[in-house]
Design an enzyme around this catalytic site. Structure first.
Site, PDB file in Angstrom:
ATOM      1  N   ASP A 143       0.840  -1.201   0.000  1.00  0.00           N
ATOM      2  CA  ASP A 143       0.000   0.000   0.000  1.00  0.00           C
ATOM      3  C   ASP A 143       0.872   1.246   0.000  1.00  0.00           C
ATOM      4  O   ASP A 143       1.612   1.491   0.958  1.00  0.00           O
ATOM      5  CB  ASP A 143      -0.900  -0.003   1.231  1.00  0.00           C
ATOM      6  CG  ASP A 143      -1.876   1.166   1.256  1.00  0.00           C
ATOM      7  OD1 ASP A 143      -2.086   1.789   0.190  1.00  0.00           O
ATOM      8  OD2 ASP A 143      -2.433   1.445   2.337  1.00  0.00           O
ATOM      9  N   ASP A 338      -1.896   6.241  -6.238  1.00  0.00           N
ATOM     10  CA  ASP A 338      -2.259   5.379  -5.120  1.00  0.00           C
ATOM     11  C   ASP A 338      -2.481   3.957  -5.600  1.00  0.00           C
ATOM     12  O   ASP A 338      -3.318   3.714  -6.466  1.00  0.00           O
ATOM     13  CB  ASP A 338      -3.515   5.907  -4.423  1.00  0.00           C
ATOM     14  CG  ASP A 338      -3.836   5.157  -3.141  1.00  0.00           C
ATOM     15  OD1 ASP A 338      -2.893   4.687  -2.475  1.00  0.00           O
ATOM     16  OD2 ASP A 338      -5.021   5.018  -2.789  1.00  0.00           O
TER      17      ASP A 338
END
Length: 454
Positions: A143, A338
């Site tokens: 992440d 992201d």
């Protein structure tokens, strides 16, 4: 028309097959619709990292056949989009209360959320690492929106079931918890959670979807393939809630001091890259110490107030080879790259222009009802092949990224969504990143793209 160079798979709601034809007119991609084989077999498509000197580990979709997890229940599109909204909204709220990347973000009445991390449930990609001495196999989510890495540890009073055995600190000769008075513990800041009765540093991460993890902040040896990192800092989670996947934990790739990238910059260098595969049935990679040549690049923007995220400046969008008439001011709020947000969020003005142009290029097909946040959808019933306009994102510095067909549509809908206005942060999601090696050259201050890497 030229011959078909390769077969690409696109996961459509109606399970169609996608074939991309390269022809003289590059403004459209021709798609042949047929029966898509189930993603039950892991594709042997070779991923090709740009760097021969970096340290590369395979990366898999956690629900796909290449995943080391035994349970691979793919959530429905509706479930994925609902979770995606939580993550995107949480990230945008963080930035709305600050001036943000490069001073470009607008102030608002919103406040920074008490939830520190982004939503966990949208995370789709896992790597396998070794932790401790001897090494214990751990399958962890990656992440770019998180800094603190963690795994579930023995003894665990509240943990979800996972694919691998729980990490046992007592079985590792190199495990060491941090003391409460250590500089590393102090550096946790808001993610610090006081002291244990034995004066061991405690951490806590609260995610935007309500998930939490807490335990002892520690260090141990981390193995990435044949390479090891000594004194890797991570959370040894003893209490976890809100997450029911089989993954063992999370690897933070953000820009904060606690992330894997920051911790290993002295060993591997300050550049990393990844390639997210086109479908759940194929594999990509994560590289630490990535090379920086062979990419089209755009300046990386950072916020001192929210250092986790990597910002970029989107300047224009092209559909079918034609640049849309979008005022530059529409992109003034900036955007972040992201890995955990699924659908790209665009300023409302930019999205409206993209949607209109894409619909114009698809006027031979009937429209279909919206699917959650995806409102530019089409009915392909009875079609044997379709043509979709190409879409390119143009970033500051002139970096033009021509999206892979798998990065343009999700199901039968255009894989973009619009923010409520032009003042909210834009997010370049993982659908649009598919098949590109995405470079984060933190030291050099650049984000790069290399097409066709996986």
């Amino acid at each position: 028309m030229a011959s078909v160079p390769k077969l690409l798979l696109l996961v459509l709601c109606s399970y169609h097959t996608l074939v991309a034809h390269a022809g003289g007119d590059l403004s459209y991609t021709v798609l042949s619709l047929g029966s898509l084989k189930s993603d039950s077999v892991c594709s042997k498509t070779k991923a090709t990292p740009s760097s021969s000197t970096g340290f590369t580990v395979p990366l898999h979709h956690r629900h796909g056949p290449c995943s080391p997890l035994t349970t691979k229940n793919m959530p429905t599109l509706a479930e994925k989009l609902q979770r995606d909204n939580l993550r995107a909204a949480n990230i945008q709220r963080k930035f709305s209360a600050a001036i943000g990347i490069g001073g470009a973000f607008q102030q608002s009445d919103a406040t920074v959320p008490t939830t520190l991390g982004a939503s966990l449930n949208t995370l789709e990609y896992v790597i396998t690492v070794g932790l401790g001495t001897p090494a214990s196999t751990q399958t962890v989510l990656i992440d770019t929106g998180s800094d603190v890495s963690w795994v579930q540890c023995k003894p665990c009073s509240q943990c979800h079931s996972q694919a691998d055995p729980l990490f046992d600190p007592s079985s590792s000769s190199t495990y060491s918890p941090f003391s409460c008075g250590s500089a590393t513990c102090t550096q946790l800041g808001q993610e610090g959670n006081g002291c244990s009765s034995s004066q061991q540093c405690q951490y806590i991460v609260k995610y935007g979807d309500g998930s939490t993890t807490t335990g002892t902040y520690s260090s141990d040896t981390l193995a990435l393939g044949s390479n090891t990192v000594s004194n890797f800092q991570f959370g040894c989670s003893n209490v976890e809630s809100g997450f029911n996947d089989q993954t063992d934990g999370l690897m933070g790739l953000g820009g904060g001091a606690q992330s894997l990238v920051s911790q290993t910059a002295g060993t591997f260098g300050s550049a990393f890259s990844y390639c997210l595969p086109p479908t759940a049935g194929s594999s990509g990679f994560l590289t630490l110490g990535a090379g920086t040549s062979g990419f089209v690049t755009t300046p990386m923007l950072r916020s001192s107030q929210i250092p986790t995220f990597y910002g970029v400046r989107l300047q224009a969008i092209r559909v079918g080879g034609t640049q849309l008439n979008i005022p530059t001011s529409a992109f003034s709020a900036g955007a972040i790259m992201d890995s955990g947000t699924i659908i790209t969020r665009l300023p409302r003005t930019a999205y409206s222009a993209l949607s209109s142009a894409f619909k114009a290029g698809m006027k031979q097909y009937k429209s279909a009802p919206a699917s959650g946040i995806l409102d530019t959808c089409f009915n392909f019933k009875g079609q044997t092949s379709i043509s979709i306009p190409t879409v390119a994102l143009v970033f500051s510095g002139g970096a033009a990224v021509n999206l892979d067909p798998n990065g343009i549509m999700l199901g039968n809908c255009l894989a973009f969504a619009g923010n409520s206005d032009d003042t909210s942060l834009g997010i370049i999601g993982n659908v649009q990143q598919r098949t590109f090696e995405v470079l984060y050259d933190v030291g050099g201050g650049a984000v790069g793209f290399r097409a066709g890497a996986c």
